[in-house]
Design an enzyme around this catalytic site. Structure first.
Site, mmCIF file in Angstrom:
data_model
loop_
_atom_site.group_PDB
_atom_site.id
_atom_site.type_symbol
_atom_site.label_atom_id
_atom_site.label_comp_id
_atom_site.label_asym_id
_atom_site.label_seq_id
_atom_site.Cartn_x
_atom_site.Cartn_y
_atom_site.Cartn_z
ATOM 1 N N LYS A 90 30.207 37.258 14.698
ATOM 2 C CA LYS A 90 30.642 38.630 14.586
ATOM 3 C C LYS A 90 29.648 39.603 15.234
ATOM 4 C CE LYS A 90 30.698 38.714 9.999
ATOM 5 N NZ LYS A 90 30.090 37.536 9.785
ATOM 6 N N ARG A 133 33.961 43.637 2.859
ATOM 7 C CA ARG A 133 33.616 42.386 2.111
ATOM 8 C C ARG A 133 34.286 41.974 0.927
ATOM 9 N NH1 ARG A 133 28.677 41.321 5.607
ATOM 10 N NH2 ARG A 133 28.049 39.043 5.106
ATOM 11 N N ARG A 184 19.808 30.241 14.138
ATOM 12 C CA ARG A 184 19.552 31.693 14.657
ATOM 13 C C ARG A 184 18.146 32.104 14.831
ATOM 14 N NH1 ARG A 184 23.220 36.177 12.197
ATOM 15 N NH2 ARG A 184 22.496 35.284 10.072
ATOM 16 N N ARG A 215 15.916 34.627 9.911
ATOM 17 C CA ARG A 215 16.240 35.454 8.716
ATOM 18 C C ARG A 215 16.011 34.897 7.665
ATOM 19 N NH1 ARG A 215 22.070 38.453 10.060
ATOM 20 N NH2 ARG A 215 22.376 37.639 7.861
ATOM 21 N N ARG A 237 26.069 32.264 0.669
ATOM 22 C CA ARG A 237 26.901 33.137 1.649
ATOM 23 C C ARG A 237 28.278 32.382 1.871
ATOM 24 N NH1 ARG A 237 22.812 33.507 6.181
ATOM 25 N NH2 ARG A 237 24.356 35.045 7.291
HETATM 26 P P1 AP5 Z 1 26.051 35.929 14.912
HETATM 27 O O1 AP5 Z 1 26.476 36.460 15.841
HETATM 28 O O2 AP5 Z 1 24.607 36.266 14.503
HETATM 29 O O3 AP5 Z 1 26.964 35.677 13.742
HETATM 30 P P2 AP5 Z 1 27.540 36.832 12.497
HETATM 31 O O4 AP5 Z 1 28.851 36.280 12.183
HETATM 32 O O5 AP5 Z 1 27.346 38.164 12.823
HETATM 33 O O6 AP5 Z 1 26.627 35.972 11.227
HETATM 34 P P3 AP5 Z 1 25.993 36.758 10.101
HETATM 35 O O7 AP5 Z 1 25.101 35.572 9.519
HETATM 36 O O8 AP5 Z 1 25.080 38.170 10.581
HETATM 37 O O9 AP5 Z 1 27.035 37.483 9.248
HETATM 38 P P4 AP5 Z 1 26.925 37.551 7.840
HETATM 39 O O10 AP5 Z 1 28.145 38.227 7.494
HETATM 40 O O11 AP5 Z 1 26.468 36.844 6.914
HETATM 41 O O12 AP5 Z 1 25.579 38.537 7.769
HETATM 42 P P5 AP5 Z 1 25.279 40.141 7.507
HETATM 43 O O13 AP5 Z 1 24.113 40.488 8.324
HETATM 44 O O14 AP5 Z 1 26.608 40.907 7.842
HETATM 45 O O15 AP5 Z 1 25.978 34.220 15.362
HETATM 46 C C1 AP5 Z 1 25.025 33.332 14.600
HETATM 47 C C2 AP5 Z 1 24.203 32.378 15.387
HETATM 48 O O16 AP5 Z 1 25.328 31.591 16.275
HETATM 49 C C3 AP5 Z 1 23.510 32.840 16.358
HETATM 50 O O17 AP5 Z 1 22.322 32.219 16.323
HETATM 51 C C4 AP5 Z 1 24.289 33.153 17.809
HETATM 52 O O18 AP5 Z 1 23.374 33.034 19.033
HETATM 53 C C5 AP5 Z 1 25.176 31.662 17.450
HETATM 54 N N1 AP5 Z 1 26.490 31.918 18.000
HETATM 55 C C6 AP5 Z 1 27.522 32.978 18.130
HETATM 56 N N2 AP5 Z 1 28.515 32.618 18.629
HETATM 57 C C7 AP5 Z 1 28.355 31.228 18.999
HETATM 58 C C8 AP5 Z 1 29.301 30.496 19.815
HETATM 59 N N3 AP5 Z 1 30.426 30.884 20.375
HETATM 60 N N4 AP5 Z 1 28.899 29.248 20.101
HETATM 61 C C9 AP5 Z 1 27.502 28.883 19.701
HETATM 62 N N5 AP5 Z 1 26.603 29.423 19.029
HETATM 63 C C10 AP5 Z 1 27.214 30.735 18.720
HETATM 64 O O19 AP5 Z 1 25.217 40.263 6.070
HETATM 65 C C11 AP5 Z 1 23.772 39.888 5.589
HETATM 66 C C12 AP5 Z 1 23.841 40.394 3.996
HETATM 67 O O20 AP5 Z 1 23.885 41.630 3.925
HETATM 68 C C13 AP5 Z 1 24.826 39.671 3.102
HETATM 69 O O21 AP5 Z 1 24.885 38.296 2.692
HETATM 70 C C14 AP5 Z 1 25.059 40.778 1.983
HETATM 71 O O22 AP5 Z 1 24.011 40.341 1.153
HETATM 72 C C15 AP5 Z 1 24.453 42.019 2.614
HETATM 73 N N6 AP5 Z 1 25.860 42.711 3.259
HETATM 74 C C16 AP5 Z 1 25.947 42.964 4.444
HETATM 75 N N7 AP5 Z 1 27.152 43.509 4.600
HETATM 76 C C17 AP5 Z 1 27.946 43.696 3.196
HETATM 77 C C18 AP5 Z 1 29.100 44.365 2.551
HETATM 78 N N8 AP5 Z 1 29.606 45.043 3.410
HETATM 79 N N9 AP5 Z 1 28.973 44.286 1.285
HETATM 80 C C19 AP5 Z 1 28.082 43.721 0.604
HETATM 81 N N10 AP5 Z 1 27.017 43.106 1.015
HETATM 82 C C20 AP5 Z 1 26.713 43.143 2.194
#
Ligand code: AP5
Length: 214
Positions: free
Chosen positions: A13, A88, A127, A160, A171
């Site tokens: 994402k 979420r 990552r 991270r 997660r």
């Molecule tokens: P990346 O693009 O970073 O993936 P992502 O989907 O953004 O993953 P996240 O881990 O950031 O999502 P998340 O939803 O768990 O975390 P968030 O920060 O929102 O890609 C991942 C890796 O894969 C990278 O190394 C990239 O280079 C590689 N990659 C990408 N595409 C690829 C491809 N096609 N092929 C190969 N490699 C590839 O949330 C973190 C925490 O914050 C949550 O756990 C929660 O505690 C809190 N939080 C955030 N938002 C909320 C909310 N709305 N409500 C409640 N708590 C929340």
């Protein structure tokens, strides 16, 4: 155009959202990035969120909705928004409905990136993220030019804390239990929901997304 980029942790994402934001001149609103910024700043929100995030659980809905509202009523959101990692929960989806109605901004679409769990574990384990600008890399599939250093701003890259194996598993479970069911809300309300295979090269996934949105 306001759209939701939906999918499990590690689906891409952030990677795809950043490319789309650049291409279409949209603002990427990542609740995860905003929370990590609050943690770095040591604000009240950051102090409340830090332990919850490290455990792989969800930060309370009222805190998230207040944070999103603040961005949506600012000039930053005027050109259109890509929601990344939000909503979420059902409560967050209802809150977003109300907010968008208040602002008279119809939701364009929900795009779901589909990726299997074993691929996600590989992606998140490899990552690395920039401590300064938030750019995201992968040690194997998307490495920086210089090991441990951000191509864009030269700052250090780190893993991270929530990308530890046990937290990744938690997660994923939280996503299946609380977040994936939110899609039913959008399907029931007639919002366009598009599913895209996220387990392909970054450029190929991006090409599909651009075609969808063009
Ligand atoms: P990346 O693009 O970073 O993936 P992502 O989907 O953004 O993953 P996240 O881990 O950031 O999502 P998340 O939803 O768990 O975390 P968030 O920060 O929102 O890609 C991942 C890796 O894969 C990278 O190394 C990239 O280079 C590689 N990659 C990408 N595409 C690829 C491809 N096609 N092929 C190969 N490699 C590839 O949330 C973190 C925490 O914050 C949550 O756990 C929660 O505690 C809190 N939080 C955030 N938002 C909320 C909310 N709305 N409500 C409640 N708590 C929340």
């Amino acid at each position: 155009m306001d759209l939701i980029l939906f999918g499990p942790p590690g689906a891409g994402k952030g990677t795809q959202g950043a490319l789309l934001a650049q291409r279409f001149g949209l603002h990427r609103l990542s609740t995860g990035d905003l929370l990590r910024e609050a943690v770095r700043e040591g604000s009240e929100l950051g102090r409340r969120a830090q332990g919850i995030m490290a455990a792989g659980e969800l930060v309370p809905d009222d805190l998230i909705l207040a944070m999103v509202r603040e961005v949506m009523v600012s000039d930053t959101a005027a050109q259109g928004v890509i929601f990344d990692g939000f909503p979420r929960t059902d409560a967050q989806a209802s809150g977003l409905d109300t907010l968008l109605q208040d602002l008279e901004r119809p939701l364009t679409a929900v795009i779901v990136l589909r990726v299997e769990d074993d691929v996600i574990v590989d992606r998140l384990s490899g990552r690395r993220a920039c401590t300064n600008c938030g750019a995201v890399y992968h040690v194997d599939t998307d490495p920086p030019k210089k090991d441990g250093t951000c191509d864009r701003c030269g700052a250090a890259l780190v893993q991270r804390p929530d990308d530890a194996p046990d937290t990744i598993r938690r997660r994923l479970a939280v996503y299946r239990e609380q977040t994936e069911p939110v899609l039913a809300h959008y399907r029931a309300t007639g919002t366009q929901v598009h599913e895209v295979d996220g387990d392909r090269q970054i450029d190929d996934v991006q090409a599909d997304l651009v075609e969808l949105l063009s």
